[in-house]
Design an enzyme around this catalytic site. Structure first.
Site, PDB file in Angstrom:
ATOM      1  N   LYS B  78       0.853  -1.193   0.000  1.00 42.84           N
ATOM      2  CA  LYS B  78       0.000   0.000   0.000  1.00 42.84           C
ATOM      3  C   LYS B  78       0.887   1.241   0.000  1.00 42.84           C
ATOM      4  CE  LYS B  78      -4.018   1.866   2.551  1.00 42.84           C
ATOM      5  NZ  LYS B  78      -4.891   1.685   3.742  1.00 42.84           N
ATOM      6  N   SER B 160      -9.905   1.753   2.710  1.00 43.90           N
ATOM      7  CA  SER B 160      -8.986   2.503   1.876  1.00 43.90           C
ATOM      8  C   SER B 160      -7.922   1.641   1.203  1.00 43.90           C
ATOM      9  CB  SER B 160      -8.255   3.553   2.729  1.00 43.90           C
ATOM     10  OG  SER B 160      -7.437   2.912   3.700  1.00 43.90           O
ATOM     11  N   SER B 184     -10.385  -0.525   6.985  1.00 43.13           N
ATOM     12  CA  SER B 184      -9.760  -0.347   5.667  1.00 43.13           C
ATOM     13  C   SER B 184      -9.035  -1.568   5.104  1.00 43.13           C
ATOM     14  CB  SER B 184      -8.784   0.830   5.698  1.00 43.13           C
ATOM     15  OG  SER B 184      -9.497   2.033   5.620  1.00 43.13           O
TER      16      SER B 184
END
Ligand SMILES: [Mg+2]
Ligand SMILES: [Zn+2]
Lengths: 483, 492, 95
Positions: B78, B160, B184
């Site tokens: 990420k 997210s 998330s």
């Protein structure tokens, strides 16, 4: 002694509280492993944490915690077993994280007090709290025409903010308070107290009121970096406030700066939102918990504090109070004195230190830490006087040379042949020779002109280039002349 | 080639151990697949050269008989994790051009364990969002499509960690790191039909992960299977003296916790998770999960977590408050975007006005407001008190149960653009994941079925503080029993 | 509690985020919606509850006082949008 300011409508009482920022003595910063050393190349003592890089996290320096506790104990203050680090949020180019990690509602140290001495007696100044916080970086505004330059070397250095109660009643009291606090910090070893390098800075909250009346509105004078400026700024500000009030005006609560060149305080430009710091507990840090053992351990290792040491000097060494006060202004002076007094006449030691050594240091503009003469060397000189090896008069000369060269007393005495002549037979022979040479003067003396004794002494001293023991010379001369 | 991509982490490790495949071959297959699936917009910074170098180095280590827990396994990261000398953006314009000179602890742990970096993954800006539509790199597309819909139907992957979830589901990464602040990792796991694990707060170091809400942020793995999740978390976790909130406790062998046996375990079913307007299919999935665990020998117990409904509003005070402060460092002085200005305040306002996207601005303003003078007690302190009550609810429940079973999200994946003008509707995506985040507890989402539209749905298991082992143990059994074998139509 | 336009403007100033009038207007509506929704917390009696300080229950770790970091000005300055020598540069501060 009255500390009141008299205005045209009567007397006013000045009310002052101090906020002192003392840099914690530590190798590394409060929340990072970067060095705290003064005067390095710009941005060379900056970790990624101090620069507020993304994803960087604080880890607290245990020694800084210890130092704050030590300071609290030195002020007889309450040590809080649980304290909390908060974020104080504001934007400034030298504040890389966009917040300062500080302590707000739950500081590490609570209430304590500090005793100060004024010419008319003692005062006790309340200490409200001490909290630990990070210093910001440094902004320079006059190196470039259009830009300010930022150095983050100071960013993250540990500070203790020591907050007094509004117990001070004049600039002089505030100055005494800061001076006493500085001495205490230096004895504790928790702050070097160097105001030129910014290790100790002071904000003063100043207001005026009718004696014993309601507290007036205060102004905060920021960043006073000398004790003299602190006193001047408060004295100026008090009179300014009295004048405003007597003219029917009102004091506006604000932050002011002291302009040392003009000796005036002036209002600082401030944003409307300047005071909304949005404090909240720093979620990167857990509450700081101190064990009873940790605190007790620090208490047990606390050094002797200046007040205690001063009283001991008076009782143990029998020196005067004023002299003792001077000897405890710095821990180095007190240590020097005790080393010097060890095995010697303490009054003599105190006298040599305060008069001769400090006289020379002051003339040379040197602090004691840079003295070319240490306690052992100076002690050697005192010993030579005490055992009669040299005369008191030669001792001054030896000291001067010692201060120049740092050499041992014995070395100088030998090199200059200053060893005192104390051999009675040798002196008697010299005396006899002098008397024989000046038969006329001997007759005059014996007929009542006893003032001539000085002449004979002088003659003998001249022969020995001043090394003859003057007491012996006197004794023998009197004896022979009487004969 | 395609059978290489079908291997999960456990299978690929076996193949690598048996020398049936090299890390270079495996990595090259993933790099090809990444290119083919570039349309999903998962990778914002692919690192193919670095990947092949790391794969070669891994093959050499393996030849020397050295082998880490994820030796030779290609993963995506990420873009919230700082990676040394590789741009790191947090999907924000404000970090334009930022290249860290340091490596996050979690990624450093992965590389130490032999993993191979495929590239940096898309996400919601500063991890704020539940749909991966708030990204300066554009939205991520979910590889799943609704049954019967044409190829033109573009769904969100959740957020997210949307890029991470979509990449793993589309088989263009074997595993991926995510971060979870209020759901998330788990919610995109549910939307993409994969396993998403948020460990206990303090299990993974936050050092080098760009902060959103410090008291909630946790890194965790997104993988295709529960076993992969256990393997990858083991390689990510561990005490870090650089993070004061990192737990100084040993990392257990999570894989060993997968005993396949839940007999005698008590599983709590919280009655407050039956929320108003929850679709029937979510309720049915939850019932099915209960039945499966009961059949496997667990004892299902109804429990009460009375303050559940206050978790989301408390979260939307605490997280923005922390974020408003954490994001203050993006001021244009030391890195990232700088917009012009006559003096610093001007420059700040321009930089931050241009650099932050809508959702970030919204949350920074909420956070600034709730911390401001006169509101702190009413909002922030109140929320932290409610948070204490929520944690207390869990502590009491865990007096009688070993794990808690709930749905992961209240819906399946929705279309890109849907709900975008309704922030609260968007926030409700996290209604089931936020309570355990506030309490700091470990929780996992396991794919358990398909919605009527043919989209994956996950079930969540929540465990006691630092008891990831029980969570994995129950999740393994649930995964086995649910037998979710569906594949997305998009991707590789 | 409801937020007026001026309060939102002040909040944006405090957060140093420039909002044009359109964006400001939109934010007023959205923030009010969110705050109204948050207000349901007032239903909870928290009078006898201490705010949560930490979820892990661990004590704050401390580190030894030694210099282990810094000494790399380039690493600190390398991403700077503007610099003068070893300093970060910003528009001049007017005091
Ligand atoms: Mg102050
Ligand atoms: Zn301060």
């Amino acid at each position: 002694m009255s500390t009141l300011v008299s205005g045209s409508t009567g007397d006013w009482e000045v009310v002052v509280g101090l906020e002192v920022h003392a840099q914690v003595r530590s190798e590394s910063k409060l929340f990072s492993g970067a060095s705290t050393r003064f005067g390095a190349e710009p941005n060379s003592q900056v970790s990624l944490v101090d620069a507020g890089m993304p994803g960087m996290l604080p880890v607290i320096n245990r020694e800084c915690v210890r130092q704050a506790v030590r300071t609290g104990l030195g002020l007889g203050a309450k040590i809080n077993r649980v304290s909390v680090f908060d974020r104080k949020n504001y934007f400034y180019p030298d504040l890389p994280q966009g917040y300062q990690i500080s302590q707000y509602t739950r500081p590490i140290v609570g209430e304590g007090s500090l005793r100060i001495t004024m010419p008319d007696g003692e005062r006790v100044v309340g200490i409200e709290r001490i909290h630990l916080e990070q210093d910001a970086g440094k902004s320079m505004h006059d190196q470039d025409p259009s830009r300010s330059l930022i150095d983050l070397n100071r960013s993250g250095v540990a500070l203790m903010e020591i907050v007094s109660r509004p117990d001070l009643r004049s600039g002089a009291e505030a100055a005494a308070c800061l001076r006493t606090l500085r001495t205490l910090l230096r004895f504790l070893g928790t702050c070097d107290g160097n105001m030129q390098e910014g290790s100790l800075r002071c904000d003063a909250n100043v207001s005026v009121r009718r004696p014993g009346g309601e507290l007036g509105t205060r102004c905060e004078i920021k960043n006073l970096n000398s004790i003299r400026f602190l006193q001047q700024a408060i004295e100026y500000e008090a009179i300014r406030q009295v004048e405003v009030l007597e003219d029917g005006g009102k004091i506006i609560q604000e932050t002011r700066l002291f302009d040392a060149d003009r000796g005036e305080t002036r209002s600082m430009r401030s944003k409307e939102d300047a005071h909304d710091y949005r404090y909240f507990p720093d979620p990167d840090l857990l509450p700081l918990e101190l064990s009873e053992d940790f605190i007790a351990g620090i208490a047990a290792s606390l050094p002797e504090l200046p007040e205690t040491r001063r009283n001991r000097f008076v009782s143990q060494y029998g020196i005067g109070e004023a002299e003792a006060d001077f000897l405890v202004t710095e821990p180095e002076i007190a240590d020097f004195f005790e080393a010097l007094a060890d095995g010697r006449d303490p009054k003599l030691a105190a006298n040599w230190l305060t008069t001769e050594l400090f006289g020379a240091l002051n003339r040379a503009g040197l602090p004691l830490s840079k003295s070319p003469v240490d306690a052992g060397t100076l002690g050697g000189l005192i010993d030579l006087v005490a055992d009669g090896t040299i005369s008191g008069r030669s001792a001054k000369d030896v000291f001067s040379e010692m201060f120049e060269t740092g050499q041992a007393a014995e070395t100088i005495v030998d090199a200059r042949g200053l060893r005192q002549l104390s051999d009675g037979a040798a002196i008697a022979a010299l005396v006899d020779a002098v008397l024989a040479e000046h038969g006329d003067k001997v007759a005059e003396y014996r007929s009542g002109k006893v003032k001539l004794l000085g002449f004979f002494v002088g003659q003998v001293m001249k022969q020995t280039r001043g090394t003859a023991n003057p007491q012996l010379v006197n004794e023998i001369l009197r004896e022979r002349l009487a004969g | 080639m395609s059978d290489l991509l079908d291997l999960d982490i456990a299978g690929a490790s076996e193949a690598l151990d048996a020398r049936r495949v090299s890390s270079v071959e495996l990595t090259a297959a993933y790099l090809d697949a990444m290119e083919a699936a570039a349309g999903l917009n998962c990778f914002v910074t692919p690192t193919p050269e670095r990947a092949l170098e790391m794969a070669e180095a891994s093959d050499r280590r393996r030849a020397r008989g050295e082998s880490g827990a994820l030796e030779g396994i290609p993963v995506g990261i990420k873009d919230l994790f700082c990676t040394c000398s590789i741009p790191t953006s947090a999907a924000s314009r404000i970090l334009a051009g930022f290249v860290p000179t340091y490596e996050s602890t979690v990624t450093a742990n992965l590389w130490r364990n032999g993993a191979v970096l495929l590239g940096k993954l898309n996400m919601d800006e500063f991890a704020m969002g539940s749909a991966n539509v708030n990204s300066c790199h554009g939205p991520v597309e979910n590889p799943w499509h609704r049954t019967g819909d044409g190829a033109g139907d573009r769904l969100v992957p959740g957020g997210s960690s949307g890029g991470s979830a979509a990449a793993v589901a589309a088989r263009i990464a074997l595993g991926a790191t995510g971060t979870d602040t209020g759901g998330s990792i788990r919610q995109p796991g549910s939307f993409c039909g994969i396993v998403g694990m948020k460990p206990s707060y303090g299990r993974c170091s936050r050092w080098g992960i760009i902060a959103f809400a410090s008291s909630l942020d946790q890194a965790g793995p997104l993988t295709r299977t529960v076993r992969d999740s256990a393997m990858m978390l083991g390689a990510m976790a561990g005490h870090d003296p650089g993070d004061s909130t990192s737990a100084d406790i040993p990392v257990p062998d999570f894989e060993a916790a997968l005993t396949g046996d839940v007999r005698g375990l008590r599983i709590g079913v919280p009655r407050e998770y039956r929320v108003d307007g929850m679709p029937d299919e979510i309720e049915e999935l939850w019932t099915r999960g209960r039945d499966l665990l009961a059949q496997a020998g667990a004892e299902l117990v109804e429990i009460s977590l009375p303050h559940t409904r206050y978790a989301l509003p408390a979260y939307y005070i605490i997280a923005p408050a922390e974020a408003s402060s954490n994001l203050a460092r993006y001021d244009g002085v030391r890195y990232g975007l700088r917009a012009g200005g006559d003096e610093p305040d001007d420059m700040y306002e321009n930089t931050r006005g241009q650099g932050f996207g809508e959702e970030v601005v919204r949350r920074v303003l909420i956070g600034t407001y709730v911390l401001s003078q006169g509101y702190y007690d009413a909002y922030y302190l109140k929320a932290q008190r409610v948070r204490a009550l929520i944690r207390n609810d869990f502590d009491e429940a865990f007096g009688g149960v070993d794990a808690i079973l709930t749905p992961t999200a209240p819906s399946d994946a929705f279309a890109i653009g849907e709900h975008e003008d309704d922030p609260i509707r968007m926030y409700l995506n996290d209604v089931f994941t936020v309570p355990s985040s506030l309490a700091g507890l470990p929780a996992i989402s396991v794919p358990a079925g398909l919605s009527v539209r043919g989209l994956p749905l996950g079930l969540q298991l929540i465990g006691r503080m630092f008891d990831e082992e029980t969570v994995f143990r129950v999740a393994g059994v649930l995964e086995q029993a649910a037998g979710f074998a569906h594949r997305p139509s998009g991707g590789a | 509690m409801s937020l007026d336009r001026e309060t939102v403007r002040q909040t944006a100033l405090l957060a140093r985020i420039r909002l044009d009038e359109d964006r400001l207007e939109r934010m007023v509506g959205e923030l009010n919606g969110i705050l109204a929704w948050i207000d349901q917390l007032n239903e909870v009696d928290t009078s006898s509850v201490a705010p949560l300080a930490s979820v892990t229950g661990h004590a704050l770790p401390t580190r030894a006082d030694s210099v282990t970091d810094g000494n790399d000005a380039e690493a600190v300055l390398t991403n700077a949008p503007d610099r003068v020598g070893g300093y970060f540069a910003v528009p001049k501060v007017v005091e």
